[in-house]
Motif scaffolding. Sequence first.
Motif, PDB file in Angstrom:
ATOM      1  N   ILE A 113       0.905  -1.121   0.320  1.00  0.00           N
ATOM      2  CA  ILE A 113      -0.710  -0.045  -0.025  1.00  0.00           C
ATOM      3  C   ILE A 113       0.672   1.053   0.119  1.00  0.00           C
ATOM      4  CG2 ILE A 113      -1.756   1.099   1.085  1.00  0.00           C
ATOM      5  CD1 ILE A 113      -2.840  -1.206   0.410  1.00  0.00           C
ATOM      6  N   ARG A 114       1.657   1.182   0.903  1.00  0.00           N
ATOM      7  CA  ARG A 114       2.850   1.936   0.872  1.00  0.00           C
ATOM      8  C   ARG A 114       3.440   1.901  -0.559  1.00  0.00           C
ATOM      9  NH1 ARG A 114       6.644   0.217   4.688  1.00  0.00           N
ATOM     10  NH2 ARG A 114       5.551   1.722   5.806  1.00  0.00           N
ATOM     11  N   ALA A 115       3.764   1.404  -1.211  1.00  0.00           N
ATOM     12  CA  ALA A 115       4.427   1.592  -2.301  1.00  0.00           C
ATOM     13  C   ALA A 115       2.865   2.195  -3.825  1.00  0.00           C
ATOM     14  CB  ALA A 115       5.006   0.496  -3.026  1.00  0.00           C
ATOM     15  N   PRO A 137      -1.180  -3.906  14.700  1.00  0.00           N
ATOM     16  CA  PRO A 137      -1.761  -2.726  15.202  1.00  0.00           C
ATOM     17  C   PRO A 137      -1.336  -1.329  15.478  1.00  0.00           C
ATOM     18  CG  PRO A 137      -1.839  -5.139  16.288  1.00  0.00           C
ATOM     19  CD  PRO A 137      -0.794  -5.141  14.485  1.00  0.00           C
ATOM     20  N   ASP A 138       0.274  -1.253  15.056  1.00  0.00           N
ATOM     21  CA  ASP A 138       0.480   0.135  15.321  1.00  0.00           C
ATOM     22  C   ASP A 138       1.109   0.807  13.916  1.00  0.00           C
ATOM     23  OD1 ASP A 138       2.509  -1.972  14.571  1.00  0.00           O
ATOM     24  OD2 ASP A 138       4.546  -1.037  15.911  1.00  0.00           O
ATOM     25  N   GLY A 139       0.439   0.387  12.918  1.00  0.00           N
ATOM     26  CA  GLY A 139       1.246   0.071  11.021  1.00  0.00           C
ATOM     27  C   GLY A 139       0.086   1.430  10.287  1.00  0.00           C
ATOM     28  N   SER A 140      -0.616   1.846  10.877  1.00  0.00           N
ATOM     29  CA  SER A 140      -1.853   2.279  10.112  1.00  0.00           C
ATOM     30  C   SER A 140      -1.392   3.681   9.515  1.00  0.00           C
ATOM     31  CB  SER A 140      -3.194   2.878  10.971  1.00  0.00           C
ATOM     32  OG  SER A 140      -2.764   3.919  11.732  1.00  0.00           O
ATOM     33  N   SER A 141      -0.429   3.895  10.315  1.00  0.00           N
ATOM     34  CA  SER A 141       0.313   5.869   9.930  1.00  0.00           C
ATOM     35  C   SER A 141       1.142   5.985   8.222  1.00  0.00           C
ATOM     36  CB  SER A 141       1.072   6.584  10.624  1.00  0.00           C
ATOM     37  OG  SER A 141       2.646   5.119  10.791  1.00  0.00           O
ATOM     38  N   ALA A 142       1.796   4.662   7.919  1.00  0.00           N
ATOM     39  CA  ALA A 142       2.647   4.079   6.710  1.00  0.00           C
ATOM     40  C   ALA A 142       1.214   4.936   5.356  1.00  0.00           C
ATOM     41  CB  ALA A 142       2.914   3.917   6.755  1.00  0.00           C
ATOM     42  N   ILE A 143       0.036   3.670   6.084  1.00  0.00           N
ATOM     43  CA  ILE A 143      -0.957   3.856   5.050  1.00  0.00           C
ATOM     44  C   ILE A 143      -1.647   5.195   4.302  1.00  0.00           C
ATOM     45  CG2 ILE A 143      -3.904   3.168   4.046  1.00  0.00           C
ATOM     46  CD1 ILE A 143      -2.515   0.476   5.606  1.00  0.00           C
ATOM     47  N   GLU A 145       0.101   7.537   5.004  1.00  0.00           N
ATOM     48  CA  GLU A 145       0.239   8.839   4.281  1.00  0.00           C
ATOM     49  C   GLU A 145      -0.221   8.251   3.081  1.00  0.00           C
ATOM     50  OE1 GLU A 145       4.902   8.218   5.400  1.00  0.00           O
ATOM     51  OE2 GLU A 145       4.607   8.254   7.258  1.00  0.00           O
ATOM     52  N   THR A 146      -0.148   6.932   2.794  1.00  0.00           N
ATOM     53  CA  THR A 146      -0.159   7.199   1.015  1.00  0.00           C
ATOM     54  C   THR A 146      -1.946   8.361   0.065  1.00  0.00           C
ATOM     55  OG1 THR A 146       0.737   4.808   1.560  1.00  0.00           O
ATOM     56  CG2 THR A 146      -0.833   5.494  -0.580  1.00  0.00           C
ATOM     57  N   ASP A 148      -2.886  10.717   1.757  1.00  0.00           N
ATOM     58  CA  ASP A 148      -2.375  11.996   1.699  1.00  0.00           C
ATOM     59  C   ASP A 148      -1.664  12.075   0.243  1.00  0.00           C
ATOM     60  OD1 ASP A 148      -3.475  12.894   3.822  1.00  0.00           O
ATOM     61  OD2 ASP A 148      -1.445  12.623   4.927  1.00  0.00           O
ATOM     62  N   ILE A 149      -1.071  11.706  -0.085  1.00  0.00           N
ATOM     63  CA  ILE A 149      -0.524  11.139  -1.982  1.00  0.00           C
ATOM     64  C   ILE A 149      -1.278  11.499  -2.667  1.00  0.00           C
ATOM     65  CG2 ILE A 149       1.562  10.701  -3.533  1.00  0.00           C
ATOM     66  CD1 ILE A 149       2.722   9.955  -0.316  1.00  0.00           C
ATOM     67  N   LEU A 150      -2.533  10.083  -2.587  1.00  0.00           N
ATOM     68  CA  LEU A 150      -3.000   9.617  -3.734  1.00  0.00           C
ATOM     69  C   LEU A 150      -4.127  10.601  -3.991  1.00  0.00           C
ATOM     70  CD1 LEU A 150      -2.818   6.089  -3.513  1.00  0.00           C
ATOM     71  CD2 LEU A 150      -1.522   7.886  -5.054  1.00  0.00           C
ATOM     72  N   GLY A 151      -5.179  11.242  -2.813  1.00  0.00           N
ATOM     73  CA  GLY A 151      -5.900  12.717  -2.712  1.00  0.00           C
ATOM     74  C   GLY A 151      -7.096  11.313  -1.845  1.00  0.00           C
ATOM     75  N   PRO A 152      -8.297  12.024  -3.085  1.00  0.00           N
ATOM     76  CA  PRO A 152      -9.990  12.324  -2.182  1.00  0.00           C
ATOM     77  C   PRO A 152     -10.079  10.537  -2.353  1.00  0.00           C
ATOM     78  CG  PRO A 152      -9.848  13.806  -3.019  1.00  0.00           C
ATOM     79  CD  PRO A 152      -8.327  13.592  -3.287  1.00  0.00           C
ATOM     80  N   LYS A 153      -9.858  10.259  -3.592  1.00  0.00           N
ATOM     81  CA  LYS A 153     -10.366   8.886  -4.649  1.00  0.00           C
ATOM     82  C   LYS A 153      -9.347   7.892  -3.565  1.00  0.00           C
ATOM     83  CE  LYS A 153     -12.834   6.936  -7.589  1.00  0.00           C
ATOM     84  NZ  LYS A 153     -14.333   7.230  -7.856  1.00  0.00           N
ATOM     85  N   ALA A 154      -7.991   7.728  -3.043  1.00  0.00           N
ATOM     86  CA  ALA A 154      -7.471   6.452  -2.395  1.00  0.00           C
ATOM     87  C   ALA A 154      -8.371   7.029  -0.962  1.00  0.00           C
ATOM     88  CB  ALA A 154      -6.578   7.560  -2.603  1.00  0.00           C
ATOM     89  N   ARG A 155      -8.438   7.551  -0.419  1.00  0.00           N
ATOM     90  CA  ARG A 155      -9.155   7.992   1.442  1.00  0.00           C
ATOM     91  C   ARG A 155     -10.977   6.802   0.670  1.00  0.00           C
ATOM     92  NH1 ARG A 155      -7.485   9.618   4.947  1.00  0.00           N
ATOM     93  NH2 ARG A 155      -5.486  11.373   4.759  1.00  0.00           N
ATOM     94  N   GLU A 156     -11.877   7.311  -0.517  1.00  0.00           N
ATOM     95  CA  GLU A 156     -13.064   6.573  -0.131  1.00  0.00           C
ATOM     96  C   GLU A 156     -12.395   5.083  -1.436  1.00  0.00           C
ATOM     97  OE1 GLU A 156     -15.495   6.393  -4.299  1.00  0.00           O
ATOM     98  OE2 GLU A 156     -15.130   8.366  -3.517  1.00  0.00           O
TER      99      GLU A 156
END
Length: 204
Positions: A113-115, A137-143, A145-146, A148-156
């Motif tokens: 996902i990060r890539a 359990p502690d790894g959501s911050s990397a996603i 960041e992704t 944020d880079i990819l924008g609103p469509k990615a959040r959907e």
Amino acid sequence: MVEKRRIGIIGGTFNPIHLGHLMIAEVACESFNLEKVIFVPARIPPHKQHDVIDSHHRYAMTAAAVSDNPNFEISDVEMRREGPSYTVDTIQHFKMLYGPNVEFYFIAGTDTIRALPTWKFIEELLNEVHFIGATRPDGSSAIDETLDILGPKAREKIHLMEVPEMKLSATYLRERLRSGKTVRYMLPKCVVEYIEENHIYGKE
């Protein structure tokens, strides 16, 4: 309106397939109400060219590993393709195969996902498929960041799924195999037997 069927796809090198892959697929199946999960080994993975064994071994190990789960299938679509395996082509294949009443969920780990911002045709993919990002359990911050880079469509279209802690990687397992260390309870028994019978990942 008829609710669309949901099918998961988990692609990768599977070099070798291990219990982490299987656990993520099983949790995704349950968490997202997937009809099934299709495992798609890549013949020529575009992002991993180093230390990759022959595709027929990786396919055979994956087929053996998923054979006892009625919710899992394997596809050879990327095995039959010339050149590198791009996810956008694989998704188009399945959309044509299953028709418009199916939504596809591509299952991946945090590193994948990060890539995503570096993937070919990522914008087209976000229009065509949902992504399930398996996080520790502690790894959501990397996603985050992704997203944020990819924008609103990615959040959907990118969904987080917390999975139990299992620090397994194919690289780590290859190192253990080559140094003669045990991989019991890390790989399916059928995969260990295949590796031994075919003398792959030999000891250094």
